[in-house]
Design a protein around this motif. Sequence first.
Motif, PDB file in Angstrom:
ATOM      1  N   ARG A 195       0.828  -1.205   0.000  1.00  0.00           N
ATOM      2  CA  ARG A 195       0.000   0.000   0.000  1.00  0.00           C
ATOM      3  C   ARG A 195       0.863   1.255   0.000  1.00  0.00           C
ATOM      4  O   ARG A 195       0.600   2.216  -0.715  1.00  0.00           O
ATOM      5  N   GLN A 196       1.903   1.266   0.828  1.00  0.00           N
ATOM      6  CA  GLN A 196       2.783   2.424   0.876  1.00  0.00           C
ATOM      7  C   GLN A 196       3.469   2.644  -0.466  1.00  0.00           C
ATOM      8  O   GLN A 196       3.633   3.780  -0.912  1.00  0.00           O
ATOM      9  N   HIS A 245      -0.506   6.768   5.495  1.00  0.00           N
ATOM     10  CA  HIS A 245       0.527   6.171   4.648  1.00  0.00           C
ATOM     11  C   HIS A 245       1.588   7.204   4.269  1.00  0.00           C
ATOM     12  O   HIS A 245       2.790   6.899   4.270  1.00  0.00           O
TER      13      HIS A 245
END
Length: 252
Positions: A189-190, A220
Amino acid sequence: MSSTVGLQNYTSTNQLGIPLRGTENVHEQAGRQCLLILDGRALDRECLGSALEDHELGMAVVAMGSIEEWRVKKASAPPLAAILFNIGGRKVTDHDIADEIRHISSEFKSVPVVILADTEDLAQILAALECGARGYIPTSVAIDVCVEAINLAAAGGIFVPASSVLSMRHLIDSGNCDTRPLTGMFTLRQAEVAQALRRGKANKIIAYELNLRESTVKVHIRNIMKKLKATNRTEVAYKVNDLFADGAVAEE
């Protein structure tokens, strides 16, 4: 007394905590299949069991702290339809959790094991499926979705959160090459968020494209800035560009 689910008319003779509703008795309940909830936290498992029964799960619910406790009591319980293993905030990629999932899946080969966890990280979901789980339910979903996911697994299907599927599609659409230089330093996700920052996208656009809340995108971004030692999103974009230019894979 066992710390298992007892919703109404619970008595000391109902040691498995099979719910009794109206004129139903233990013998009538015994004709049903049951869901086994595994969770070491007594309050969590009892509340979850009550909620599932209240939302017409369609099977009896037995909630226990461990598989060892189930072995002792299983002779007086209905046959298992599914097992819901609540790992909470722990990670499937932790060796102890992965080994436990593999062990349960191996021991109960004909019974689907579904993981309930606090994270929707794709790597955790894939790890759970690789360990033998037949479904992965994030705690961010509503109880109705949880009920449907359990019934889907009991019927032979596999449930994964839609957000993770959409994330996978996003990677496929982008050729799966854009985030590769970032995966050594960031979570999936990051890496996706960092790539979007590199392209100058606003938080609202990132949230829409990755099917995330804007507040989650901000979290994030803060973590990305911390890992890159950047002071703002512009500096993040420059440093991410440098990673692509160098072709380097950073380490955690």
